[in-house]
Design an enzyme around this catalytic site. Sequence first.
Site, mmCIF file in Angstrom:
data_model
loop_
_atom_site.group_PDB
_atom_site.id
_atom_site.type_symbol
_atom_site.label_atom_id
_atom_site.label_comp_id
_atom_site.label_asym_id
_atom_site.label_seq_id
_atom_site.Cartn_x
_atom_site.Cartn_y
_atom_site.Cartn_z
ATOM 1 N N TYR A 139 0.817 -1.212 0.000
ATOM 2 C CA TYR A 139 0.000 0.000 0.000
ATOM 3 C C TYR A 139 0.855 1.269 0.000
ATOM 4 O O TYR A 139 0.381 2.329 -0.388
ATOM 5 C CB TYR A 139 -0.899 0.044 1.245
ATOM 6 N N LYS A 184 4.574 -14.911 2.249
ATOM 7 C CA LYS A 184 4.772 -15.650 0.996
ATOM 8 C C LYS A 184 6.287 -15.796 0.826
ATOM 9 O O LYS A 184 6.888 -15.351 -0.163
ATOM 10 C CB LYS A 184 4.117 -14.873 -0.165
ATOM 11 N N ASP A 217 -1.437 -18.327 0.666
ATOM 12 C CA ASP A 217 -2.410 -19.159 -0.060
ATOM 13 C C ASP A 217 -2.936 -20.289 0.833
ATOM 14 O O ASP A 217 -4.134 -20.570 0.884
ATOM 15 C CB ASP A 217 -1.829 -19.695 -1.388
ATOM 16 N N ASP A 245 -11.365 -9.872 5.079
ATOM 17 C CA ASP A 245 -12.666 -9.975 4.408
ATOM 18 C C ASP A 245 -13.112 -11.439 4.339
ATOM 19 O O ASP A 245 -14.278 -11.763 4.547
ATOM 20 C CB ASP A 245 -12.604 -9.410 2.972
#
Length: 369
Positions: A139, A184, A217, A245
């Site tokens: 971001y 990751k 993932d 979310d």
Amino acid sequence: MTYTIALLPGDGIGPEITAVAEAAMARIAQHFKFDLEFESLAFGGASIDRYGEPLTQLTLKACQGADAVFLGAVGGPQWDNAPKRPEAGLLALRAALGVYANLRPVSVHEKLSHKSPLRAELVSGVDIMIVRELTGGLYFGKREVGEDYASDTCTYTRKEVERVARVAFDLARQRRGKLTSVDKANVLDSSRLWRKVVSEMGARDYPDVALDHMYIDAAAMHLLRRPSDFDVVVTENMFGDILSDEASMLAGSIGLLGSSSLGDHKPGLFEPIHGSAPDIAGQDLANPLGAVESAAQLLGLGLGEHDGAHVLRRAVDRMHACEDWTKDLGGSLSCSEAGRIMLEHIDAAFRAFEIEGYRRGFSPEVAEA
Ligand code: IPM
Ligand code: MG
């Protein structure tokens, strides 16, 4: 005691849910005999329309001078192609307040376990605290836009990882002693640094916390497969945005969840995790409970009014117990009706809290009212 609260209703359903949260906080203040001074300020798309900027200096200064900041929601399709987007104001505000740790608790009220798209037996008892890094990563990295290319970069420093990991480790200690760090690291260098720093801190400062690492993932999958195994989750800004979310669906509706964004100094920023929901804006349909949960977090974490926060949460529990629900949960209440009923539940929860207090004087075993 008087506290100032900067209110940023923002866009879409933001003003509707903020009105309910404000009334709920004011009612708690009345019961607990402290004073709240609310200052409502232009922010997001609403501010772009009036001042050409999503975050004006005036709004920023007022937020910085407040004891806590409450935000409704920002964004909407009408600003999609505007030179400045409402979301830019939110990122600027988070950066200016230095609120690097975003706490997004997800728990499932037993009355709501069958409202999740997942099977009730999977979600019942879920109690997860997602700690999302909020002022770094994708971001806030270096960006470039050319005619036929665009790039965003994910950069983290050791210090940025350490400070948010510390918040997560400390929370794990207060909760069930388990921390899952999500990254990751099989692909990204920023994730390898993240994993190294978190591992070192775990070994050095938090040997009592059970730390594990998961790729983003796999975490997205396990969150659906075995959600009750998670306690505290700490992760990079963008991963945390997505995972929270996803996790909201465990609770039954994204309209239920609140969040706290905290830094090393006051004020914190408190906002529901849902967006501005332009499709239902202005129709009095929104679920205000995510805003009310954010208000409870504001009272507790933001102002240290822990009893007030407790009573407000009990009032939310009572809403669920009585099935006083908005449409997203299968009920028939409008946002403003839910707000009015909320006030009655606050009064009832406060009376129960007082009685509990009296009884505690006589017996250590106090049944939950
Ligand atoms: C959130 C929202 C924001 C984010 C948007 C509105 C910029 O999705 O708070 O999760 O991506 O952080
Ligand atoms: Mg989001």
